[in-house]
Design a protein around this motif. Structure first.
Motif, mmCIF file in Angstrom:
data_model
loop_
_atom_site.group_PDB
_atom_site.id
_atom_site.type_symbol
_atom_site.label_atom_id
_atom_site.label_comp_id
_atom_site.label_asym_id
_atom_site.label_seq_id
_atom_site.Cartn_x
_atom_site.Cartn_y
_atom_site.Cartn_z
ATOM 1 N N HIS A 166 -9.563 1.508 -1.769
ATOM 2 C CA HIS A 166 -9.286 0.207 -1.148
ATOM 3 C C HIS A 166 -7.886 0.168 -0.550
ATOM 4 O O HIS A 166 -7.015 0.978 -0.880
ATOM 5 C CB HIS A 166 -9.461 -0.917 -2.168
ATOM 6 C CG HIS A 166 -8.272 -1.112 -3.067
ATOM 7 N ND1 HIS A 166 -8.169 -0.498 -4.292
ATOM 8 C CD2 HIS A 166 -7.125 -1.831 -2.911
ATOM 9 C CE1 HIS A 166 -7.017 -0.838 -4.859
ATOM 10 N NE2 HIS A 166 -6.366 -1.636 -4.043
ATOM 11 N N GLN A 213 -7.749 -7.753 -3.859
ATOM 12 C CA GLN A 213 -8.190 -8.500 -5.034
ATOM 13 C C GLN A 213 -9.395 -9.355 -4.688
ATOM 14 O O GLN A 213 -10.357 -9.439 -5.451
ATOM 15 C CB GLN A 213 -7.047 -9.382 -5.556
ATOM 16 C CG GLN A 213 -7.423 -10.229 -6.756
ATOM 17 C CD GLN A 213 -7.828 -9.398 -7.966
ATOM 18 O OE1 GLN A 213 -7.363 -8.274 -8.128
ATOM 19 N NE2 GLN A 213 -8.710 -9.942 -8.804
ATOM 20 N N ASN A 265 -11.622 -3.066 4.060
ATOM 21 C CA ASN A 265 -12.177 -2.951 2.712
ATOM 22 C C ASN A 265 -13.670 -3.264 2.674
ATOM 23 O O ASN A 265 -14.338 -2.929 1.701
ATOM 24 C CB ASN A 265 -11.434 -3.885 1.756
ATOM 25 C CG ASN A 265 -10.064 -3.359 1.402
ATOM 26 O OD1 ASN A 265 -9.811 -2.158 1.486
ATOM 27 N ND2 ASN A 265 -9.165 -4.238 1.028
ATOM 28 N N ARG A 270 -3.395 -5.208 -1.632
ATOM 29 C CA ARG A 270 -3.491 -5.737 -3.000
ATOM 30 C C ARG A 270 -4.037 -7.161 -3.017
ATOM 31 O O ARG A 270 -4.990 -7.448 -3.702
ATOM 32 C CB ARG A 270 -2.114 -5.702 -3.668
ATOM 33 C CG ARG A 270 -1.588 -4.278 -3.812
ATOM 34 C CD ARG A 270 -0.382 -4.224 -4.705
ATOM 35 N NE ARG A 270 0.137 -2.869 -4.814
ATOM 36 C CZ ARG A 270 1.133 -2.520 -5.600
ATOM 37 N NH1 ARG A 270 1.724 -3.426 -6.361
ATOM 38 N NH2 ARG A 270 1.552 -1.274 -5.645
ATOM 39 N N ILE A 316 -16.275 0.671 -9.359
ATOM 40 C CA ILE A 316 -14.954 0.049 -9.297
ATOM 41 C C ILE A 316 -13.868 1.114 -9.214
ATOM 42 O O ILE A 316 -12.852 0.949 -8.526
ATOM 43 C CB ILE A 316 -14.746 -0.880 -10.502
ATOM 44 C CG1 ILE A 316 -15.657 -2.105 -10.364
ATOM 45 C CG2 ILE A 316 -13.292 -1.307 -10.645
ATOM 46 C CD1 ILE A 316 -15.589 -3.054 -11.518
ATOM 47 N N LYS A 317 -14.066 2.236 -9.912
ATOM 48 C CA LYS A 317 -13.104 3.335 -9.826
ATOM 49 C C LYS A 317 -13.030 3.864 -8.397
ATOM 50 O O LYS A 317 -11.940 4.124 -7.874
ATOM 51 C CB LYS A 317 -13.506 4.451 -10.784
ATOM 52 C CG LYS A 317 -12.533 5.625 -10.784
ATOM 53 C CD LYS A 317 -12.980 6.709 -11.752
ATOM 54 C CE LYS A 317 -12.007 7.884 -11.727
ATOM 55 N NZ LYS A 317 -12.455 8.972 -12.645
ATOM 56 N N ASP A 326 -11.118 1.338 -6.380
ATOM 57 C CA ASP A 326 -9.679 1.411 -6.653
ATOM 58 C C ASP A 326 -9.027 2.598 -5.955
ATOM 59 O O ASP A 326 -7.867 2.524 -5.539
ATOM 60 C CB ASP A 326 -9.438 1.509 -8.166
ATOM 61 C CG ASP A 326 -9.742 0.200 -8.876
ATOM 62 O OD1 ASP A 326 -9.731 -0.847 -8.199
ATOM 63 O OD2 ASP A 326 -10.003 0.221 -10.087
ATOM 64 N N GLU A 327 -9.772 3.700 -5.839
ATOM 65 C CA GLU A 327 -9.212 4.887 -5.207
ATOM 66 C C GLU A 327 -9.139 4.767 -3.689
ATOM 67 O O GLU A 327 -8.292 5.399 -3.055
ATOM 68 C CB GLU A 327 -10.060 6.113 -5.574
ATOM 69 C CG GLU A 327 -9.968 6.497 -7.050
ATOM 70 C CD GLU A 327 -10.949 7.595 -7.409
ATOM 71 O OE1 GLU A 327 -11.825 7.913 -6.563
ATOM 72 O OE2 GLU A 327 -10.856 8.133 -8.527
ATOM 73 N N PHE A 358 -12.241 -7.031 -4.315
ATOM 74 C CA PHE A 358 -12.702 -6.623 -5.644
ATOM 75 C C PHE A 358 -13.575 -7.712 -6.271
ATOM 76 O O PHE A 358 -14.627 -7.435 -6.847
ATOM 77 C CB PHE A 358 -11.509 -6.329 -6.547
ATOM 78 C CG PHE A 358 -11.880 -6.133 -7.988
ATOM 79 C CD1 PHE A 358 -12.417 -4.937 -8.430
ATOM 80 C CD2 PHE A 358 -11.701 -7.161 -8.913
ATOM 81 C CE1 PHE A 358 -12.768 -4.758 -9.750
ATOM 82 C CE2 PHE A 358 -12.051 -6.992 -10.239
ATOM 83 C CZ PHE A 358 -12.589 -5.786 -10.655
ATOM 84 N N GLU A 392 0.827 -1.197 0.000
ATOM 85 C CA GLU A 392 0.000 0.000 0.000
ATOM 86 C C GLU A 392 0.868 1.257 0.000
ATOM 87 O O GLU A 392 0.578 2.231 -0.704
ATOM 88 C CB GLU A 392 -0.915 -0.006 1.224
ATOM 89 C CG GLU A 392 -1.859 1.171 1.310
ATOM 90 C CD GLU A 392 -2.938 1.116 0.241
ATOM 91 O OE1 GLU A 392 -3.559 2.169 0.002
ATOM 92 O OE2 GLU A 392 -3.154 0.045 -0.356
ATOM 93 N N CYS A 431 -19.306 1.214 -2.113
ATOM 94 C CA CYS A 431 -19.299 1.112 -3.584
ATOM 95 C C CYS A 431 -20.538 0.384 -4.079
ATOM 96 O O CYS A 431 -21.117 0.747 -5.111
ATOM 97 C CB CYS A 431 -18.036 0.399 -4.054
ATOM 98 S SG CYS A 431 -16.514 1.312 -3.731
#
Length: 605
Positions: A378, A385, A332, A381, A371-372, A375-376, A388, A177, A339
């Motif tokens: 979260h 994922q 998350n 990784r 999703i954007k 991504d901004e 996501f 991160e 979201c």
């Protein structure tokens, strides 16, 4: 005397101020480079330690030791540097932690790594799980050491616990991160290169499996044939360590002596020989796996390493960062819910039904926006994922509900339009005055309104139903049209006979009506068959005249026939009662003579 003493004090202060807090000529000591703030939650840079690093011109590699407090990290570093406790890192024997933040040994060790002279820095970190600190602070120290180091020594007493694996997993997530945040700050991609991980297990008396076997077994995925959620979470933690991959190794180090509080007063001859031998092996292992710190594909010298550290601290202290207690997926989870709520709210703005293409397009646009946002916001990784994938799965479920709702609304709308057209066709079948032009106009209007208003996935199936219904209604109307029109003409001729003889008493009207009646009932039956009549040109003229009289865009006789007849009847009645007395008889056509025994009425000129 007092004045000279004051002059001496001021001179010493100025010398210390101009030369820094420590003598710039003596770097053979430990310096703090990262310190906690007053709240012990965030980190700040210590300038004196950075000056010790900034002067290095060769490529830098860093060896950081992490682990619980009071686990012997500082003593271990002194052993690796061949320093005594008096001259090396401070070693405490009290129950509180001695090291605060992250410290560096000011004199780097020179090594040849792949034929390149490398300056190796040794970093001591504040132990975690001590009292008076937040979990956030421990996690940031842990992760920062992971980011900075080339070799990360995870110093653990006796064995590997699940909490140790979870904490390391979280530190790796944090490190990734920080690199991601650093990339956004710098406006360029900063690839995450994991440190070489060395599991150092200091064992007192445990026997059996080797340290490497113990670590491998601890990191192995737990079988979960029953789909237990707790075991799934345990395995997810192990999955997030995949980035360390083959970069990890394990090493066991026995205790140097039973009297641990006196270790700093002992020399190698007084320590356990097995420990001394293993310590030398550990030095060789660290020298073997060490490599220069690489950022953006190149090595860093002292100034570049300090700049990199400053950027990492800025990224570290920017924004919200969860603690190990919350874990990445828990952090998350809130973002995922926001979201998903964003997607649901935007989709709820749509006015259903829509065509399948329009609904899918709106879905893709709204999904992209959600999703954007994810991504901004979260964190991490590997776990991100999974978050996501869960978000995408939840969006698909919500979209499926919207698809079903769209199908329902489409069916509801098209069924209403179909029913309306069906009723319209039924009304056209029973027109008082049959008109092909009116039927065609209603047929076209109904078909156009259906095509325009019926939308959504049900339109195709209802179009087929409409075609069948309209075709059937048209065939039935045409079949009955000629017969009804013939009967209407016969009835009309009889009505005109009565009107011409008894009401208006126009002789020519009665004669014309009788001719029409005789033609329809006698001539057509004698000389034309029923089928031939409807294909005869004379009949076509009759039909055209009828259509012109009965229906036009200006006048619909089927709707206004009764009012017109009522008005005509009232006019005739008025004329019969009052008009003839007032104005006399002034007909242009011959009338019947109503005087008894009298001669025919004289005609007017």
């Amino acid at each position: 005397m007092k004045i000279s003493n004051w002059v001496l004090v001021v001179s010493i202060y100025l010398c210390l101020f101009t030369s820094g807090s420590f003598s710039v000529d003596n770097f053979h000591q430990a310096f703090p480079i990262v310190e906690p703030d007053l709240g012990h939650t965030k980190l700040r840079l210590a300038r004196e330690g950075l000056e010790a690093i900034r002067r290095i011109t060769a490529p830098i590699a860093a060896v950081a030791v992490i682990g619980p407090y009071r686990s012997g990290k500082s003593f271990l570093l002194n052993q690796l540097l061949s320093l005594s406790c008096d001259e090396g890192f401070g070693v405490g024997h009290m129950r509180d932690t001695k090291t605060k933040g992250i410290w560096v040994w000011g004199t780097p060790v020179k090594l040849k790594v792949d034929g390149m002279e490398t300056s190796v820095l040794y970093l001591d970190t504040e132990g975690f799980e001590s009292i008076g600190k937040s979990n956030v602070y421990d996690d940031r120290i842990f992760a920062l050491a992971t980011v900075m180091s080339s070799v990360l020594i995870y110093n653990l007493p006796e064995t590997v616990r699940e909490a140790d694996i979870s904490r390391l997993s979280f530190a790796v997530e944090l490190a990734e991160e920080f690199y991601g945040r650093l990339a956004s700050l710098c406006g360029q991609d900063v690839a995450f290169e994991p440190a070489k991980l060395l599991w150092l297990i200091q064992r007192d008396f445990l026997q059996g499996k080797s340290v490497q076997e113990m670590v491998n077994e601890a990191l192995k995925l737990v079988p979960n044939s029953d789909g237990n959620k707790n075991i799934d979470q345990v395995n997810q933690i192990r999955d997030s360590l995949a980035i360390m991959g083959d970069n990890s190794t394990a090493f066991g180090l026995p205790q140097p002596h039973l009297q641990r509080t006196k270790l700093c007063d002992m020399n190698d001859a007084e320590l356990d020989p097995v420990y001394v031998r293993k310590r030398e092996q550990l030095k060789e292992l660290v020298a073997y796996i060490i490599h220069p710190k690489i950022v953006q594909g190149r090595t860093l010298n002292g100034k570049e390493f300090v700049s990199f550290l400053e950027q990492i601290i800025e990224a570290l202290n920017k924004g919200e960062i969860p603690s190990t207690g919350s874990l990445v997926e828990v952090f998350n989870k809130g973002i995922l819910e926001r979201c998903l709520k964003l997607y649901s709210e935007r989709m709820s703005w749509l006015r259903l039904p829509l065509s399948e293409e329009s609904l899918k397009k709106s879905h893709e646009e709204t999904r992209g926006a959600s999703i954007k946002t994810f991504d901004e916001q979260h964190f991490g990784r590997h776990h991100a994922q999974k978050s996501f994938e869960k978000l995408d799965e939840e969006i698909k479920k919500v979209y499926k509900n919207f698809v079903l709702a769209n199908e329902y609304q489409s069916t509801k709308l098209c069924e209403a339009l179909y029913t309306r057209c069906e009723d319209k066709m039924d009304q056209l079948q029973v027109l008082r005055l049959p008109s092909m032009a009116k039927f065609n106009a209603g047929f076209l209007q109904c078909n156009q309104s259906f095509e325009r208003e019926c939308v959504g996935p049900s339109k195709a199936s209802y179009e087929l139903r409409m075609m069948k219904m309209l075709g059937k209604s048209r065939s039935l109307f045409i079949k009955e049209y000629n017969n009804r029109l013939f009967n209407w003409l016969v009835a009309f001729s009889l009505v005109m006979v009565v009107v011409g003889r008894f009401i208006v008493k126009f002789f020519l009207i009665e004669i014309g009506a009788w001719i029409m009646f005789i033609f329809l009932e006698t001539y057509t039956r004698m000389f034309w068959s029923a089928e031939a009549l409807y294909y005869n040109s004379i009949w076509h003229v009759i039909v055209a005249a009828w259509e012109t009289i009965v229906y036009s865009p200006i006048l619909d006789l089927d709707r206004w026939a009764i009012p017109i007849c009522a008005a005509a009847a009232m006019f005739v009645l008025y004329w019969r009662c009052y008009g003839r007395k007032k104005y006399g008889s002034r007909w242009l056509l011959p009338l019947y003579n109503t005087h008894k025994g009298g001669s025919s009425r004289p005609r007017t000129d």
